[in-house]
Motif scaffolding. Structure first.
Motif, PDB file in Angstrom:
ATOM      1  N   GLU A 183      37.862  39.154  36.712  1.00 32.13           N
ATOM      2  CA  GLU A 183      37.368  38.367  35.576  1.00 32.13           C
ATOM      3  C   GLU A 183      38.514  37.667  34.869  1.00 32.13           C
ATOM      4  O   GLU A 183      38.430  36.496  34.509  1.00 32.13           O
ATOM      5  CB  GLU A 183      36.633  39.270  34.590  1.00 32.13           C
ATOM      6  CG  GLU A 183      35.152  39.344  34.884  1.00 32.13           C
ATOM      7  CD  GLU A 183      34.424  40.187  33.858  1.00 32.13           C
ATOM      8  OE1 GLU A 183      34.642  39.943  32.652  1.00 32.13           O
ATOM      9  OE2 GLU A 183      33.689  41.088  34.276  1.00 32.13           O
ATOM     10  N   LYS A 184      39.607  38.417  34.695  1.00 33.22           N
ATOM     11  CA  LYS A 184      40.770  37.827  34.021  1.00 33.22           C
ATOM     12  C   LYS A 184      41.363  36.707  34.865  1.00 33.22           C
ATOM     13  O   LYS A 184      41.651  35.624  34.369  1.00 33.22           O
ATOM     14  CB  LYS A 184      41.842  38.912  33.797  1.00 33.22           C
ATOM     15  CG  LYS A 184      41.390  39.979  32.801  1.00 33.22           C
ATOM     16  CD  LYS A 184      42.348  40.064  31.630  1.00 33.22           C
ATOM     17  CE  LYS A 184      41.675  40.709  30.429  1.00 33.22           C
ATOM     18  NZ  LYS A 184      42.133  42.066  30.178  1.00 33.22           N
ATOM     19  N   LEU A 185      41.532  36.981  36.167  1.00 39.11           N
ATOM     20  CA  LEU A 185      42.153  35.969  37.027  1.00 39.11           C
ATOM     21  C   LEU A 185      41.325  34.687  37.015  1.00 39.11           C
ATOM     22  O   LEU A 185      41.865  33.588  36.909  1.00 39.11           O
ATOM     23  CB  LEU A 185      42.306  36.494  38.465  1.00 39.11           C
ATOM     24  CG  LEU A 185      42.876  35.467  39.451  1.00 39.11           C
ATOM     25  CD1 LEU A 185      44.276  35.003  39.033  1.00 39.11           C
ATOM     26  CD2 LEU A 185      42.934  36.014  40.873  1.00 39.11           C
ATOM     27  N   ARG A 186      39.999  34.843  37.089  1.00 31.52           N
ATOM     28  CA  ARG A 186      39.130  33.661  37.115  1.00 31.52           C
ATOM     29  C   ARG A 186      39.354  32.823  35.858  1.00 31.52           C
ATOM     30  O   ARG A 186      39.470  31.598  35.929  1.00 31.52           O
ATOM     31  CB  ARG A 186      37.671  34.087  37.234  1.00 31.52           C
ATOM     32  CG  ARG A 186      36.725  32.912  37.434  1.00 31.52           C
ATOM     33  CD  ARG A 186      35.287  33.373  37.520  1.00 31.52           C
ATOM     34  NE  ARG A 186      35.011  34.295  36.415  1.00 31.52           N
ATOM     35  CZ  ARG A 186      34.021  35.175  36.416  1.00 31.52           C
ATOM     36  NH1 ARG A 186      33.216  35.276  37.451  1.00 31.52           N
ATOM     37  NH2 ARG A 186      33.841  35.966  35.383  1.00 31.52           N
ATOM     38  N   ALA A 187      39.473  33.489  34.732  1.00 30.07           N
ATOM     39  CA  ALA A 187      39.674  32.762  33.481  1.00 30.07           C
ATOM     40  C   ALA A 187      41.010  32.009  33.503  1.00 30.07           C
ATOM     41  O   ALA A 187      41.075  30.827  33.140  1.00 30.07           O
ATOM     42  CB  ALA A 187      39.635  33.737  32.310  1.00 30.07           C
ATOM     43  N   TYR A 188      42.075  32.673  33.975  1.00 32.32           N
ATOM     44  CA  TYR A 188      43.390  32.018  33.997  1.00 32.32           C
ATOM     45  C   TYR A 188      43.437  30.892  35.027  1.00 32.32           C
ATOM     46  O   TYR A 188      44.055  29.861  34.792  1.00 32.32           O
ATOM     47  CB  TYR A 188      44.507  33.038  34.247  1.00 32.32           C
ATOM     48  CG  TYR A 188      44.870  33.792  32.987  1.00 32.32           C
ATOM     49  CD1 TYR A 188      45.825  33.284  32.115  1.00 32.32           C
ATOM     50  CD2 TYR A 188      44.220  34.971  32.653  1.00 32.32           C
ATOM     51  CE1 TYR A 188      46.132  33.962  30.933  1.00 32.32           C
ATOM     52  CE2 TYR A 188      44.517  35.649  31.487  1.00 32.32           C
ATOM     53  CZ  TYR A 188      45.480  35.142  30.624  1.00 32.32           C
ATOM     54  OH  TYR A 188      45.782  35.789  29.469  1.00 32.32           O
TER      55      TYR A 188
END
Lengths: 370, 397
Positions: free
Chosen positions: B200-205
């Motif tokens: 989820e974090k990677l997708r946002a970044y």
């Protein structure tokens, strides 16, 4: 080659193969450093596009099942058709103990044979050591219009065999059973292409008379009724493996480049189950002359005229001559082996000495610790 | 199907510093260590670590790589609810389609593939490293440390540190600073280019980075620094095993030579098999005159010459009187009678004709280097190929 179906006889375990067949059938004998004998029959079929194949087994077939698996290595793991392992079912009521012959073996899987959708059946022995160009055999079979085409060798193999004498019309006029050495006619490799209806008819008639043998019983019936048999001559290495000596010689013959190329031609590769994926390592003082060494071996000692299967660990100072080491053998420092067939996972302690005779190599049974 | 972790393998780089060896094929497909191709290592690590879904991002000359990977069967990656997937750049409806413009962009363009598996974490790998690593251990640490990103790091010497991306670690053990090739390194923990991200974090970044016109869309240059700047928890996973980048001729040759020392990396370990797709060949044959010293030899080889400190790949041939010393013969390479190959890499199916001499031992000068012949080259009889030479496919020598 949609109209051809393969059948491989893998039930044999000739007692003259002694300890080698105490844990397996002749068809699953390890061969030439990484193969099993049946790879040759399976690959011959695969390379001719015959992917629907039944393997007739009877007993001691665990190692065979393990080796063949789904048949994927030969592209015989198919959604429709493909490879079938055939243990006995629907045995004839007179059956006792081992199969007496190929007709009995066929009758024990008669329901399978009856359901074969193809018209032509290709029969091969699982213990045949030859890479047969079945494409050429099938082509000749169709062209000649024969009822049966026999695959024969162009030279006389060791041991007892049957021979076919060809008449002027090009078809077999005479069959000579149980011969040894050179003689009239051509020695059969016991590979045949036969029309399914003819095979079923011979199977039924033999069963009614409680006859078991293809050559001794069924073929005379066939010839008596004027059946036409054509002969295909296989050029190249050929031997049927029935004894320890046959087995030893066939392996040692692979050290000869010409013979090896006849078994492993570039255009008809021999396929087998793939195990490990690591090269072999030679140490500082290793010596290896006239030897075939499989992958995943670590060699620190000396090899001469040897066939070495994967997983061997040969320690420094060990000297091994004229020997076959099957998978996973360990030879300790300064051990000396000569004329030995070491079955799988044997270990020879440091300094041990073992010598067989050239004529009769010593078989060291599986898992032995010397 | 929800997955705990899937892997994305970056295999699209050109590998331009391998010159003739990657003239016609992608770097991950370059033969290595006798039986393998470089990509076998990350793929086998995935399979051995229990990661059953791997996306392979391809871009540069992917043809042989695609057929090599196939259905993933050699690595046991042909499973029903996962498997190995080749992911080339593609065109979407109404769009022009574009090449992957950086490592981060390559993942960004495949968000759809990743979402298919609804993973908690994504492991990012590159296709040019030789190592054996249990990603499951790294994943456990990643979860334990509640990290947004866990970066595998290797302790290097301070001199080497100037060539790597270096992680500076705070008192709490988390990464507090990341420096790409620092002139004055503050730490000796080098990034191995192996990351596990919370998805989820990677997708946002990744999505945010796409909007930045000045970004080079790279994990090391953009995503990691951005996460650090935003105060995300980045954990360094310390790896102390064998690891080599094989991006240059010298490092590729060095790493091949390392395969001769099982103490560096043990390929005979049945607990951690490295899979490979290889043609079934008969065992290798050693002739009457063969001399093989401290070398590895692979099935299908025929040796009747002198082989010393060398790596012979599948079906390589060393004929009578030929010498192969401190060299790598790739699959199908042939060294004819009386030819000498030393300190060299010989490409696939290349033939060194009789009496030719390729490469030279080190002479202490800076000009010296490993001689390299690309695949399908013919070095004519009696030719001399000097140290450090680079012979491309199609060149006549």
């Amino acid at each position: 080659m949609r109209d051809f179906h393969g059948l491989i006889f893998a039930y044999n375990a000739n007692p003259e193969l002694r300890e080698l067949v105490s844990v397996r059938t002749a068809a699953s004998l390890p061969f030439c450093g990484r193969y099993r004998l049946i790879d040759l029959a399976l690959s011959s079929m695969r390379n001719a596009g015959i992917l629907d194949v039944g393997v007739i087994m009877q007993r001691d077939y665990q190692s065979l099942l393990d080796h063949i698996g789904s048949g994927k290595a030969w592209d015989m793991s198919r959604r429709s058709g493909g490879l079938r392992m055939l243990p006995p079912f629907g045995l004839p009521e007179y059956h006792t103990g081992n199969y007496y012959g190929t007709i009995e073996a066929l009758n024990s899987v008669a329901a399978y044979v009856r359901d074969i959708p193809q018209n032509h059946i290709v029969l091969l022995l699982g213990n045949m050591c030859a890479n047969v160009d079945l494409t050429a055999v099938m082509r000749q079979h169709i062209r000649s219009g024969a009822d049966i085409t026999a695959v024969c060798a162009d030279h006389t193999p060791a041991g007892e065999h049957h021979r076919f004498v060809v008449g002027e019309d090009g078809f077999v006029k005479n069959m000579l059973l149980y011969r040894k050495g050179d003689g009239e006619g051509l020695p059969t490799l016991e590979g045949y292409i036969i029309h399914k209806d003819i095979l079923l008819d011979l199977m039924d008639r033999c069963k009614a008379q409680r006859l078991n043998n293809f050559h001794r019983d069924a073929l005379p019936m066939f010839f008596a009724e004027g059946g036409k048999m054509d002969v295909y001559v296989h050029h190249g290495y050929a031997q049927i493996i029935c004894t320890v000596e046959d087995y030893y010689r066939a392996n040692m013959d692979m050290l000869c480049s010409d013979k090896r190329r006849q078994i492993f031609p570039a255009d008809r590769p021999v396929r087998t189950k793939v195990h490990e994926e690591v090269s072999s390592y030679y140490g500082e003082n290793a010596v290896s002359h006239r030897s075939l060494v499989a992958d995943d071996c670590i060699i620190r000692g000396e090899l001469e005229n040897c066939i070495v299967f994967p997983g061997a660990r040969i320690e420094a100072g060990a000297k091994i001559k004229n020997s076959i080491l099957m998978r996973g053998c360990q030879v300790g420092e300064n051990a000396q082996l000569e004329n030995i067939i070491a079955d799988k996972h044997c270990s020879f302690s440091a300094g041990s000495r073992l010598t067989g005779s050239e004529k009769l190599p010593m078989v060291v049974p599986k898992n032995s610790q010397i | 199907m929800k997955k705990k972790c899937i892997a994305m393998l970056l295999a699209g780089g050109q590998g331009s510093r391998l010159y003739a060896l990657t003239q016609n094929e992608a770097k991950p497909n370059v033969p290595f260590g006798g039986k393998y191709r470089i990509i076998d290592f990350p793929l086998s690590n995935c399979a051995n670590s229990g990661i059953d879904t791997v996306g392979v991002l391809t871009q540069y000359r992917p043809r042989q790589l695609n057929s090599y990977i196939g259905n993933g069967q050699p690595w046991d990656l042909d499973s029903a609810d996962g498997g190995v997937f080749i992911l080339p750049p593609y065109q979407s409806a109404g769009e022009k389609g574009s090449w992957f413009s950086g490592t981060a962009n390559a993942i960004y363009q495949n968000i759809g593939f990743i979402e298919n598996y609804d993973p908690e974490n994504v492991l990012i790998l590159s296709g040019d490293h030789i190592y054996k690593m249990d990603y499951a251990k790294m994943l456990r640490e990643h979860i334990e440390k509640d990290a947004a990103c866990t970066i595998a790091v290797l302790q290097v010497s301070m001199e080497e540190a100037t060539r790597f991306g270096i992680m500076n670690v705070g008192e709490d053990g988390y990464v507090c600073e990341f420096e790409e090739k620092p002139k004055q390194p503050k730490s000796d923990l080098a990034s191995m280019g192996i990351y596990i991200f919370n998805w989820e974090k990677l997708r946002a970044y990744l999505t945010a980075d796409e909007q930045d016109p000045n970004s080079s869309k790279d994990f090391g240059k953009n995503i990691i620094p951005n996460m650090l700047a935003a105060g995300e928890k980045l954990w360094p996973y310390r790896f102390d095993g064998y690891w080599r980048d094989v991006g240059t001729i010298t490092s590729l040759w060095d790493a091949n030579m390392d395969m001769l020392s099982p103490t560096l990396i043990n390929l005979y370990d049945p607990e951690w098999p490295i899979g490979a797709r290889s043609p079934v060949c008969p065992p290798h044959f050693t002739g009457e005159n063969a001399e093989i010293i401290h070398s590895i030899v692979t099935e299908g080889c025929e040796v009747d010459g002198h082989v010393e400190n060398s790596v012979l790949s599948t079906a390589a041939v060393v004929k009578t009187g030929a010498k192969v010393i401190y060299s790598v013969l790739m699959p199908g390479a042939v060294v004819e009678e009386g030819a000498v190959v030393e300190y060299a890499i010989i490409g696939e199916d290349t033939v060194i004709h009789s009496g030719a001499h390729v490469g030279m031992p080190p002479d202490g000068t800076d000009a010296w280097g490993v001689a390299t012949c690309g695949p399908n080259v013919e070095i004519r009889s009696g030719a001399q190929v000097p140290a450090g030479a680079m012979i491309y496919t199609g060149e006549e020598v």
